[in-house]
Scaffold this motif. Structure first.
Motif, PDB file in Angstrom:
ATOM      1  N   LEU B  92       0.701  -1.089   0.071  1.00 35.69           N
ATOM      2  CA  LEU B  92       0.065  -0.052  -0.056  1.00 35.69           C
ATOM      3  C   LEU B  92       0.962   1.259   0.005  1.00 35.69           C
ATOM      4  N   PHE B  93       1.961   1.245   0.647  1.00 35.88           N
ATOM      5  CA  PHE B  93       2.888   2.426   0.782  1.00 35.88           C
ATOM      6  C   PHE B  93       3.563   2.421  -0.612  1.00 35.88           C
ATOM      7  N   VAL B  94       3.901   1.495  -1.113  1.00 36.05           N
ATOM      8  CA  VAL B  94       4.461   1.484  -2.555  1.00 36.05           C
ATOM      9  C   VAL B  94       3.300   2.202  -3.555  1.00 36.05           C
ATOM     10  N   LEU B  95       2.273   1.474  -3.269  1.00 32.18           N
ATOM     11  CA  LEU B  95       0.972   2.038  -4.216  1.00 32.18           C
ATOM     12  C   LEU B  95       0.932   3.372  -4.132  1.00 32.18           C
ATOM     13  N   VAL B  96       0.667   4.210  -2.939  1.00 30.75           N
ATOM     14  CA  VAL B  96       0.377   5.671  -2.471  1.00 30.75           C
ATOM     15  C   VAL B  96       1.629   6.579  -3.177  1.00 30.75           C
ATOM     16  N   GLN B  97       2.907   5.958  -2.933  1.00 35.94           N
ATOM     17  CA  GLN B  97       4.027   6.803  -3.631  1.00 35.94           C
ATOM     18  C   GLN B  97       3.813   6.744  -4.938  1.00 35.94           C
ATOM     19  N   THR B  98       3.624   5.670  -5.619  1.00 36.62           N
ATOM     20  CA  THR B  98       3.663   5.453  -6.983  1.00 36.62           C
ATOM     21  C   THR B  98       2.451   6.428  -7.614  1.00 36.62           C
ATOM     22  N   LEU B  99       1.414   6.533  -7.093  1.00 41.89           N
ATOM     23  CA  LEU B  99       0.248   6.900  -7.557  1.00 41.89           C
ATOM     24  C   LEU B  99       0.472   8.354  -7.447  1.00 41.89           C
ATOM     25  N   ILE B 100       1.069   9.070  -6.295  1.00 38.82           N
ATOM     26  CA  ILE B 100       1.685  10.424  -6.368  1.00 38.82           C
ATOM     27  C   ILE B 100       2.260  10.783  -7.508  1.00 38.82           C
ATOM     28  N   ASP B 173      11.095  10.684 -13.779  1.00 39.61           N
ATOM     29  CA  ASP B 173      10.253  10.761 -12.476  1.00 39.61           C
ATOM     30  C   ASP B 173      10.250   9.268 -11.839  1.00 39.61           C
ATOM     31  N   PHE B 174      10.580   8.382 -12.531  1.00 40.60           N
ATOM     32  CA  PHE B 174      10.632   7.107 -11.841  1.00 40.60           C
ATOM     33  C   PHE B 174      11.844   6.977 -10.953  1.00 40.60           C
ATOM     34  N   VAL B 175      13.020   7.708 -11.360  1.00 41.43           N
ATOM     35  CA  VAL B 175      14.080   7.589 -10.401  1.00 41.43           C
ATOM     36  C   VAL B 175      13.620   8.270  -9.037  1.00 41.43           C
ATOM     37  N   VAL B 176      13.153   9.168  -8.992  1.00 39.63           N
ATOM     38  CA  VAL B 176      12.556   9.904  -7.941  1.00 39.63           C
ATOM     39  C   VAL B 176      11.798   8.984  -6.960  1.00 39.63           C
ATOM     40  N   LEU B 177      10.914   8.342  -7.930  1.00 36.45           N
ATOM     41  CA  LEU B 177       9.957   7.414  -7.066  1.00 36.45           C
ATOM     42  C   LEU B 177      10.686   6.093  -6.374  1.00 36.45           C
ATOM     43  N   ASP B 179      13.613   6.015  -5.461  1.00 33.61           N
ATOM     44  CA  ASP B 179      14.469   6.293  -4.269  1.00 33.61           C
ATOM     45  C   ASP B 179      13.549   6.204  -3.001  1.00 33.61           C
ATOM     46  N   SER B 180      12.395   6.638  -3.237  1.00 34.37           N
ATOM     47  CA  SER B 180      11.392   6.944  -1.973  1.00 34.37           C
ATOM     48  C   SER B 180      10.866   5.612  -1.559  1.00 34.37           C
ATOM     49  N   LEU B 181      10.947   4.548  -2.307  1.00 33.60           N
ATOM     50  CA  LEU B 181      10.655   3.172  -1.990  1.00 33.60           C
ATOM     51  C   LEU B 181      11.528   2.098  -0.870  1.00 33.60           C
ATOM     52  N   PHE B 182      12.667   2.884  -0.659  1.00 32.77           N
ATOM     53  CA  PHE B 182      13.606   2.182   0.240  1.00 32.77           C
ATOM     54  C   PHE B 182      13.685   3.011   1.327  1.00 32.77           C
ATOM     55  N   ALA B 183      13.624   2.090   2.313  1.00 30.18           N
ATOM     56  CA  ALA B 183      13.735   2.708   3.713  1.00 30.18           C
ATOM     57  C   ALA B 183      15.082   3.483   3.930  1.00 30.18           C
ATOM     58  N   SER B 184      14.700   4.966   4.604  1.00 30.39           N
ATOM     59  CA  SER B 184      16.005   5.712   4.813  1.00 30.39           C
ATOM     60  C   SER B 184      15.892   6.316   6.112  1.00 30.39           C
ATOM     61  N   PHE B 185      16.921   6.455   6.748  1.00 31.65           N
ATOM     62  CA  PHE B 185      16.767   7.109   7.972  1.00 31.65           C
ATOM     63  C   PHE B 185      17.418   8.365   7.977  1.00 31.65           C
ATOM     64  N   SER B 249       5.404   3.927  11.413  1.00 35.47           N
ATOM     65  CA  SER B 249       6.754   3.679  11.120  1.00 35.47           C
ATOM     66  C   SER B 249       6.992   3.500   9.512  1.00 35.47           C
ATOM     67  N   THR B 250       6.017   2.995   8.777  1.00 39.60           N
ATOM     68  CA  THR B 250       6.240   2.730   7.246  1.00 39.60           C
ATOM     69  C   THR B 250       5.973   4.179   6.649  1.00 39.60           C
ATOM     70  N   ALA B 251       5.217   5.091   7.161  1.00 34.57           N
ATOM     71  CA  ALA B 251       5.107   6.571   6.488  1.00 34.57           C
ATOM     72  C   ALA B 251       6.359   7.183   6.710  1.00 34.57           C
ATOM     73  N   LEU B 252       6.921   6.823   8.112  1.00 35.16           N
ATOM     74  CA  LEU B 252       8.022   7.774   8.444  1.00 35.16           C
ATOM     75  C   LEU B 252       9.357   7.323   7.707  1.00 35.16           C
ATOM     76  N   VAL B 253       9.786   6.127   7.336  1.00 32.11           N
ATOM     77  CA  VAL B 253      10.914   5.922   6.998  1.00 32.11           C
ATOM     78  C   VAL B 253      10.908   4.949   5.629  1.00 32.11           C
ATOM     79  N   GLY B 254       9.625   4.240   5.435  1.00 35.03           N
ATOM     80  CA  GLY B 254       9.505   3.132   4.533  1.00 35.03           C
ATOM     81  C   GLY B 254       9.379   1.881   4.916  1.00 35.03           C
TER      82      GLY B 254
END
Lengths: 276, 330, 331
Positions: B92-100, B173-177, B179-185, B249-254
């Motif tokens: 779901l996290f991936v889907l929301v990011q992708t749709l944005i 645009d995909f490279v930006v996407l 990047d956001s799909l991997f968890a990052s602190f 936790s998912t929304a915060l870092v992935g």
């Protein structure tokens, strides 16, 4: 001096000396303008003209999208430039040093590109050269547009053996709205993303020119994977194929670092060549 | 389950043993955190310390959230090989990011107000979880496995939707996407961190209040009912906590799918108990050790910034397979 | 797994009616697409229309029928062999392993022939499936849901590895597109590998009785003189090969291998030889319907069959899970 950019405006010192750049497009432009940079991200597969930035002479300040803040900070830069992938780091980087976000808005690419490049020119006191280059691009673009006439074009992206068509509103829309090639397919214009299509769609649209972005070029020579996808009886029956007007667009120019002076130059030239 | 009959003295001894182990874990956690904060500190250390403290704070918040949610989820499902991430949350996290990115372009994702994005993400995920629970529990008996399987099915659905969208996004645009799909602190908004910390602390407090009854629930529904514990109510509360924690936790870092599996099982293994108070504490400490220790090694020794979630998924995955084999040998 | 069939035995006319329906839909599907193609035009022998038919529509139809049939049969075989109705290529790590194989082949063999990709994918799919089965054999406590969940988690591990490798190699978008099931790329010369899947499916039919016996358990099978391990291994090889071939040629087709066998056995009972033709037929019908829908909904653009199947399949599966749960021995 105050610079307006994608995330507001920033006051920066006159002619900053120590510059950290997180975007390949901006890096390319600065390279062409002869502006030295101090810090660059780690990037793989740089084209030859940027290969020197992979060397030890430049401090590596993280990856293309994830800055190593401590490194940036220890470098004590006068100016940090982010764009595209790295623009999410803007809030944190601006705590370290004056930061500008030179992301280009794909929906109005050329206007946005001019604005951002002019900002670069102003920052580094290269206004005249930037204006000259930008005006040259505009003149060339106008020439291409005049040459385009009634010819129609279709922009497709091939990825993983599948095809999607992109319209004037998207990233590659420059071809239609600035360079005057008529969209061969109706209704592709408004979206920023593409549409999934089949080879039949290309056959039915039957464009004079077929512009191909090969997303699979990472696995080999640019265009090789796309050629495999497009080499079939349906596509071969189109006007574009018969007249040898299938144009494979260079990935660095068109999507890895599109917002660079030489890249936009290259785009205009590629489309111009396809029309001659 | 055959619980050995323990004398008072023996019971006290095992408690002491558990206490000692927790103390060791706590010490280790402190050591790792200290190492992370202090090793290789150069240049303007005031700024560097600030960055490192924020990373540690992020890891602690995420670690506690992941540890609590996984332990609770495994308890109420009575299954130790599960992690809430497979129930569609990650997809779901991936889907929301992708749709944005699909609908508004990459510029929207990277320049939008992070607080807005965060609020949106959490809301969508909590609504999904709530809807799933209510819909499934409202209609039939309380079959948790059906719930889990339904979650997995929704995960596949979200996955197939985002794969279409991802394919049509233009490459830059995909490279930006991606990047956001991997968890990052690395880059977490301080306001969001504070808000998440508050939410996670609230849920953790709720969990602590529930621990006694969770111990009973872990024995199974019939035992729980015989012992006078309202099984359904405890399970419902636990699921609400899980939903909120996973979403935050998912929304915060992935997504870090397999971290929970790793720490929840390691915690049980190391403490040798099923008492939730102990297991939860141990799991939370282990999370911090794994996250901070992993980041320390990757960042300072290997100079890789982004691979932590991948390494954790890999180690967690291998551990999971080992666990399956070990469990099956019993 | 013995269960009373829902509606009595399979009658011959069920199959006949099903085949007739499939034939009508198949014929109809030939005239759904972007290029102009009408029965009248075909009869008149217009060259462009004949070309569209031969180059695009007919190959697409065949690919759909082959993939639908093969995937649903692969699911049925796996379901029987494991004695678990939720085990299918998509819940045992098979699909994910095949995808990983495609990635590895792409990395090392570049844009080389598809056959390299296929062989690698088959090898990886086999490895993954056997690994999972090895784990499964050791599980003493075989819960109806625990087993597929373990498989899904295993698939998740493989998937995480695939994603990371693809990310590092800048192949994430390509790989995503490659593995998302879609018949829009099917043309003459692009789908023929699927005939291998078709041949393997026929093999599955020949082995059907032995699979049925093996599905009853090792002790039972050995008593009946069936070489249990060999039969199980054969079945797994068949299922893995089918999955890998389909993944390489058209991508993953989600849910088909899970839903179709369940629906069919729900209606017809567990005899594999009876269920197999019906499963093949239903699988083909299901995928064909979804693909036609994908062609029509956003005309002239396509919606990949995997997306349509994702939506329809999720709904069907949930209905099955909730409605048919009792009958399926879940509760």
């Amino acid at each position: 001096m105050t610079v307006t950019h994608a995330q507001g405006s920033t006051t920066i010192p006159a002619t900053p000396e120590k510059v950290v750049v997180f975007d390949l497009g901006v890096l390319t432009t600065l390279d062409e303008l002869g502006v030295p940079v101090a810090g660059v991200p780690v990037a793989e597969n740089l084209p030859d003209k940027l290969a020197k930035y992979a060397g030890d002479g430049y401090t590596k300040v993280g990856s293309l999208f994830e800055p190593d803040y401590e490194k940036v900070n220890s470098l004590e830069p006068d100016l940090i430039v982010v764009a595209g992938r790295s623009s999410a780091a803007y809030p944190e980087l601006s705590k370290i040093a004056p930061t500008v976000d030179l992301s280009v808005d794909n929906t109005k690419f050329l206007a946005s590109f001019r604005e951002r490049t002019e900002a670069l020119g102003t920052i580094f006191g290269k206004q005249t050269e930037v204006e000259r280059r930008l005006d040259a691009i505009d003149t060339a673009a106008a020439g291409v547009k005049a040459k385009a006439g009634d010819r129609t074009g279709l922009i497709v992206l091939t990825t993983g053996g599948k095809i999607s068509a992109h319209g004037a509103g998207g990233r590659f829309g420059v071809i239609h709205d600035t360079l005057g090639v008529k969209p061969a397919a109706e209704g592709l214009s408004t979206d920023t993303h593409g549409q999934a299509v089949s080879a039949e769609f290309i056959a039915k649209t039957d464009p004079d020119l077929l512009y191909v972005v090969d997303r699979d070029s990472a696995i080999g020579e640019n265009g090789a994977a796309a050629k495999q996808v497009l080499d079939n009886a349906l596509v071969n029956g189109t006007k574009a194929a018969k007249n040898g007007k299938i144009v494979y667009l260079d990935p660095f120019t068109w999507y890895l670092a599109p917002a660079a002076l030489s890249s936009v130059d290259g785009m205009v030239k590629a489309v111009g060549d396809s029309l001659s | 389950m055959t619980a050995p009959v323990l004398t008072e003295a023996a019971l006290a001894a095992t408690r002491r043993g558990q206490g000692r182990r927790l103390a060791v874990l706590a010490l280790l956690a402190v050591a790792v955190v200290a190492g992370f904060v202090l090793i290789g500190l150069t240049g303007n250390w005031e700024y560097a310390l600030g960055v490192r403290f924020r990373k540690i704070a992020t890891m602690t918040v995420v670690g506690v959230a992941v540890a609590c949610s996984s332990v609770l989820f495994q308890t109420v499902t009575g299954n130790r090989i599960l992690t809430p991430g497979i129930m569609g949350f990650d997809q779901l996290f991936v889907l929301v990011q992708t749709l944005i990115v699909f609908l508004f372009g990459a510029l929207a994702l990277s320049t939008a107000d992070p607080r807005l994005l965060f609020a949106g993400q959490v809301t969508v995920m909590v609504i999904f979880a709530g809807g799933l629970y209510r819909w499934l529990f409202g209609r039939r008996g309380r079959d948790l496995y059906v719930l889990v399987l339904a979650g997995v099915v929704f995960g596949t659905l979200f996955g197939s939707l985002s794969s279409l969208a991802a394919r049509l996004i233009n490459p830059n645009d995909f490279v930006v996407l991606q990047d956001s799909l991997f968890a990052s602190f690395n880059q977490v908004d301080p306001d969001l961190l504070a808000l998440s910390a508050l939410l996670v602390a609230g849920m953790a407090a709720w969990t602590v209040r529930l621990t006694g009854r969770l111990d009973v629930v872990a024995l199974g529904r019939d035992h729980a009912l015989n012992l006078g514990v309202h099984h359904a109510s405890v399970v419902n509360q636990a699921l609400v906590i899980v939903a909120v924690l996973v979403s935050v936790s998912t929304a915060l870092v992935g997504p870090i799918t397999f971290l929970g599996l790793l720490v929840a099982n390691l915690a049980r293994q190391l403490t040798g108990t099923f008492r939730h108070r102990t297991v939860l504490t141990a799991a939370a400490l282990l999370s911090v050790i794994v996250l901070a220790g992993g980041q320390l090694v990757l960042e300072r020794l290997l100079a890789m910034n982004t691979a932590l979630s991948v390494i954790i998924n890999f180690v967690g995955g291998a551990y999971f397979i080992a666990l399956l084999i070990r469990e099956s040998r019993r | 797994m013995t269960r009373r069939p829902l509606s009595g035995r399979l009658r011959a006319w069920h199959l006949v009616a099903g085949t007739a329906l499939l034939a009508v839909l198949a014929a109809g599907s030939l005239f759904v697409g972007v290029s102009d193609l009408t029965p009248a035009g075909l009869l008149a022998g217009r060259p462009e229309e004949v070309r569209t038919l031969v180059e695009s529509r007919l190959p697409r139809l065949l690919a759909i029928l082959l993939a639908g049939t093969a995937m649903s049969v692969a699911g049925l075989v796996m379901m029987h062999l494991t004695g678990n109705r939720f085990v299918s290529p998509s819940t045992a790590g098979t699909t994910e392993s095949a995808t990983f194989g495609v990635l590895v082949a792409t990395l090392f063999a570049g844009g080389e022939a598809v056959i390299v990709k296929m062989v690698t994918a088959v090898a990886f799919a086999l490895l993954g499936t056997f690994f999972f089965m090895a784990i499964l054999r050791r599980l003493t406590f075989r819960d109806m849901i625990l087993v597929p969940l373990a498989g899904i988690m295993f698939g998740g591990v493989v998937g995480a590895a695939t994603t990371f490798v693809a990310y590092r190699a800048d192949l994430l978008q390509s790989l995503g597109a490659w593995t998302a099931g879609d018949f829009s790329g099917v043309l003459r010369g692009r789908y023929e590998l699927l005939w291998i899947a078709g041949a393997v499916t026929v093999l599955g039919y020949l082995y059907a009785d032995r699979f049925t016996v093996a599905g009853l358990g090792r002790g039972f099978a050995v008593n009946l003189g069936v070489r249990y391990d060999r039969v199980v291994n054969t079945g797994l090889v068949l299922a893995a090969a089918i999955t890998a071939v389909v993944v390489v040629t058209v991508g993953e087709v989600p849910f088909v291998s899970l839903i179709v066998p369940n629906l069919v056995t729900l209606a017809l009972g567990d005899n594999l030889r009876h269920a197999l033709p019906a499963t093949a037929l239903t699988g083909a019908l299901f995928v064909l319907l979804c693909d036609i829908a994908g062609r029509i909904i956003r005309f002239p653009y396509e919606i990949p069959v995997s997306t349509v199947l994702g939506v329809v399949g999720a709904a069907a599966f949930l209905a099955l899970l909730l409605g048919g749960g009792k009958r399926m021995g879940l509760r």
